[in-house]
Design a protein around this motif. Structure first.
Motif, mmCIF file in Angstrom:
data_model
loop_
_atom_site.group_PDB
_atom_site.id
_atom_site.type_symbol
_atom_site.label_atom_id
_atom_site.label_comp_id
_atom_site.label_asym_id
_atom_site.label_seq_id
_atom_site.Cartn_x
_atom_site.Cartn_y
_atom_site.Cartn_z
ATOM 1 N N GLN A 93 0.824 -1.203 0.000
ATOM 2 C CA GLN A 93 0.000 0.000 0.000
ATOM 3 C C GLN A 93 0.861 1.257 0.000
ATOM 4 O OE1 GLN A 93 -3.154 0.435 -0.522
ATOM 5 N NE2 GLN A 93 -3.010 2.656 -0.237
ATOM 6 N N ASP A 94 1.949 1.243 0.779
ATOM 7 C CA ASP A 94 2.863 2.393 0.800
ATOM 8 C C ASP A 94 3.461 2.618 -0.593
ATOM 9 O OD1 ASP A 94 2.417 2.741 3.495
ATOM 10 O OD2 ASP A 94 4.203 1.635 4.121
ATOM 11 N N VAL A 95 3.853 1.539 -1.241
ATOM 12 C CA VAL A 95 4.419 1.643 -2.581
ATOM 13 C C VAL A 95 3.363 2.142 -3.560
ATOM 14 C CG1 VAL A 95 5.403 0.343 -4.515
ATOM 15 C CG2 VAL A 95 6.164 -0.132 -2.177
ATOM 16 N N ASN A 96 2.155 1.626 -3.432
ATOM 17 C CA ASN A 96 1.095 1.982 -4.376
ATOM 18 C C ASN A 96 0.772 3.474 -4.337
ATOM 19 O OD1 ASN A 96 -0.909 1.136 -6.347
ATOM 20 N ND2 ASN A 96 -2.437 1.604 -4.789
ATOM 21 N N VAL A 97 0.809 4.061 -3.154
ATOM 22 C CA VAL A 97 0.544 5.500 -3.038
ATOM 23 C C VAL A 97 1.540 6.291 -3.881
ATOM 24 C CG1 VAL A 97 0.612 7.463 -1.455
ATOM 25 C CG2 VAL A 97 -0.554 5.362 -0.769
ATOM 26 N N LEU A 98 2.803 5.893 -3.815
ATOM 27 C CA LEU A 98 3.831 6.587 -4.577
ATOM 28 C C LEU A 98 3.712 6.294 -6.075
ATOM 29 C CD1 LEU A 98 6.173 8.501 -4.281
ATOM 30 C CD2 LEU A 98 7.672 6.550 -3.815
ATOM 31 N N LEU A 99 3.342 5.082 -6.412
ATOM 32 C CA LEU A 99 3.176 4.751 -7.834
ATOM 33 C C LEU A 99 1.988 5.490 -8.437
ATOM 34 C CD1 LEU A 99 3.892 0.901 -7.887
ATOM 35 C CD2 LEU A 99 5.453 2.787 -8.390
ATOM 36 N N LEU A 100 0.957 5.733 -7.645
ATOM 37 C CA LEU A 100 -0.185 6.512 -8.125
ATOM 38 C C LEU A 100 0.224 7.948 -8.443
ATOM 39 C CD1 LEU A 100 -3.103 5.320 -5.800
ATOM 40 C CD2 LEU A 100 -3.146 5.332 -8.297
ATOM 41 N N ARG A 101 1.030 8.523 -7.570
ATOM 42 C CA ARG A 101 1.512 9.890 -7.812
ATOM 43 C C ARG A 101 2.394 9.925 -9.062
ATOM 44 N NH1 ARG A 101 4.478 11.325 -2.468
ATOM 45 N NH2 ARG A 101 4.913 13.282 -3.581
ATOM 46 N N THR A 102 3.190 8.869 -9.223
ATOM 47 C CA THR A 102 4.029 8.755 -10.411
ATOM 48 C C THR A 102 3.170 8.685 -11.666
ATOM 49 O OG1 THR A 102 5.760 7.587 -9.177
ATOM 50 C CG2 THR A 102 5.753 7.311 -11.566
ATOM 51 N N SER A 103 2.122 7.885 -11.597
ATOM 52 C CA SER A 103 1.222 7.705 -12.734
ATOM 53 C C SER A 103 0.582 9.019 -13.159
ATOM 54 C CB SER A 103 0.136 6.689 -12.378
ATOM 55 O OG SER A 103 -0.809 6.557 -13.414
ATOM 56 N N GLU A 104 0.151 9.800 -12.210
ATOM 57 C CA GLU A 104 -0.501 11.073 -12.526
ATOM 58 C C GLU A 104 0.439 12.000 -13.297
ATOM 59 O OE1 GLU A 104 -1.705 12.419 -8.718
ATOM 60 O OE2 GLU A 104 -3.378 11.006 -8.536
ATOM 61 N N LEU A 105 1.699 12.023 -12.881
ATOM 62 C CA LEU A 105 2.670 12.893 -13.543
ATOM 63 C C LEU A 105 2.964 12.411 -14.963
ATOM 64 C CD1 LEU A 105 5.196 13.493 -10.614
ATOM 65 C CD2 LEU A 105 3.590 15.150 -11.594
ATOM 66 N N VAL A 106 3.092 11.098 -15.135
ATOM 67 C CA VAL A 106 3.412 10.558 -16.457
ATOM 68 C C VAL A 106 2.236 10.715 -17.406
ATOM 69 C CG1 VAL A 106 4.072 8.479 -17.738
ATOM 70 C CG2 VAL A 106 5.081 8.925 -15.495
ATOM 71 N N ARG A 107 1.035 10.393 -16.941
ATOM 72 C CA ARG A 107 -0.130 10.458 -17.817
ATOM 73 C C ARG A 107 -0.479 11.887 -18.203
ATOM 74 N NH1 ARG A 107 -4.487 9.183 -15.572
ATOM 75 N NH2 ARG A 107 -3.785 8.844 -13.423
ATOM 76 N N ALA A 108 -0.061 12.860 -17.379
ATOM 77 C CA ALA A 108 -0.300 14.267 -17.703
ATOM 78 C C ALA A 108 0.420 14.671 -18.980
ATOM 79 C CB ALA A 108 0.159 15.154 -16.543
ATOM 80 N N GLU A 109 1.453 13.887 -19.345
ATOM 81 C CA GLU A 109 2.190 14.177 -20.572
ATOM 82 C C GLU A 109 1.321 13.973 -21.817
ATOM 83 O OE1 GLU A 109 5.946 14.888 -20.868
ATOM 84 O OE2 GLU A 109 5.110 15.755 -19.034
ATOM 85 N N ALA A 110 0.200 13.258 -21.659
ATOM 86 C CA ALA A 110 -0.698 13.047 -22.798
ATOM 87 C C ALA A 110 -1.359 14.357 -23.219
ATOM 88 C CB ALA A 110 -1.764 12.011 -22.456
ATOM 89 N N GLY A 111 -1.320 15.356 -22.328
ATOM 90 C CA GLY A 111 -1.761 16.697 -22.695
ATOM 91 C C GLY A 111 -3.241 16.957 -22.586
ATOM 92 N N ARG A 112 -4.001 15.980 -22.091
ATOM 93 C CA ARG A 112 -5.440 16.217 -21.961
ATOM 94 C C ARG A 112 -6.007 15.267 -20.919
ATOM 95 N NH1 ARG A 112 -7.650 12.752 -26.418
ATOM 96 N NH2 ARG A 112 -5.855 11.669 -27.250
ATOM 97 N N LYS A 113 -7.135 15.643 -20.390
ATOM 98 C CA LYS A 113 -7.780 14.842 -19.352
ATOM 99 C C LYS A 113 -8.332 13.563 -19.965
ATOM 100 C CE LYS A 113 -9.462 14.343 -15.114
ATOM 101 N NZ LYS A 113 -8.609 14.229 -13.928
#
Length: 266
Positions: free
Chosen positions: A154-174
């Motif tokens: 769970q601790d790891v997943n919290v950090l991976l979720l934050r990572t995911s948000e930053l990477v997916r933001a590169e797609a340029g749209r919601k």
């Protein structure tokens, strides 16, 4: 140096073939209880039907990956003494193996997260958690048996979720959040899934031919029998080799550089 997160079956005591249970199904030809060696496991800990697993009704074996936990438990945790030589260690060895396998899977995700440039602001936190997870894999058998691996995940997943948000933001749209979505058999041919959150989505037998999955988060997505022919998975992340092995694809499927095209696709 060999990759410690890549399975080395020659250095393992057939732990996935003995420790884990499976049920008779499309994936396995027989039932097997946890802790009971598969009848196909030879005395040298090699599989007697390795070259014909799919034809023999064991495709489930071909998509499994321990992420290097097998050799870690066999050669490090138990010091190279196998459960046949020392039968009194078998029960504990079989109990520890799934714990270390989870830790090694987390190491795989954290290692990939460190390579994702859009998440570089988190690399310090990721590196600390990676090092902490590595220390856990070196615990003694008694400590590993008692480890609350779910809490650590769970601790790891919290950090991976934050990572995911930053990477997916590169797609340029919601993008629509399809986390955990039931997409079994979904018709997604040619779908634009760039930057999609597909964490834990059920994509069993989904038609993803020609789909654009660039920058999509695929952690835990169930891709069994999903058709990835011609799909573009370059830039997708947290996708593992076992997930690809469980899917269908072709020569036109574009893959992340760290993964290999499954032999059965051809």
């Amino acid at each position: 140096m060999e990759n410690p997160l890549q399975a080395d079956c020659g250095s393992c005591f057939g732990l996935c073939c003995a420790a884990l249970p499976f049920a008779k199904s499309a994936d396995f030809a027989i039932n097997k209880d946890a802790g009971k060696p598969c009848p196909n496991l030879r005395t040298d800990f090699r599989c007697g039907i390795h070259t014909r697993l799919r034809q023999s009704g064991f495709p489930g074996c071909t998509v499994y990956d321990c992420f290097g936990a097998g050799q870690q438990v066999s050669q490090v945790t138990f010091g190279g003494t196998d459960w046949r030589q020392a039968p009194d260690t078998a029960q504990q060895m079989f109990a520890v193996f799934p714990v270390v396998r989870q830790l090694h899977e987390l190491l795989w995700y954290l290692t990939e997260a460190l390579k994702l440039r859009p998440a570089r602001a988190l690399h310090g936190e990721i590196r600390r958690l990676l090092e902490g997870t590595e220390r856990l894999t070196g615990l003694a058998p008694d400590a590993l048996e008692k480890l609350d691996v779910a809490a650590h995940r769970q601790d790891v997943n919290v950090l991976l979720l934050r990572t995911s948000e930053l990477v997916r933001a590169e797609a340029g749209r919601k993008k629509k959040d399809r986390r955990g979505a039931d997409l079994i058999g979904a018709r997604l041919r040619g779908a634009d899934l760039r930057g999609a959150n597909l964490r834990g989505a059920y994509l069993i037998a989904a038609d993803l031919t020609g789909a654009d999955l660039r920058l999509a988060d695929l952690i835990g997505a169930d891709l069994r029998d999903a058709d990835l022919a011609g799909a573009d998975l370059t830039g997708s992340f947290f996708l593992t080799q076992p997930q690809l092995n469980a899917a269908k694809g072709d020569a036109a499927t574009k893959l992340p550089p760290a993964l290999t095209r499954p032999a059965h696709w051809s």
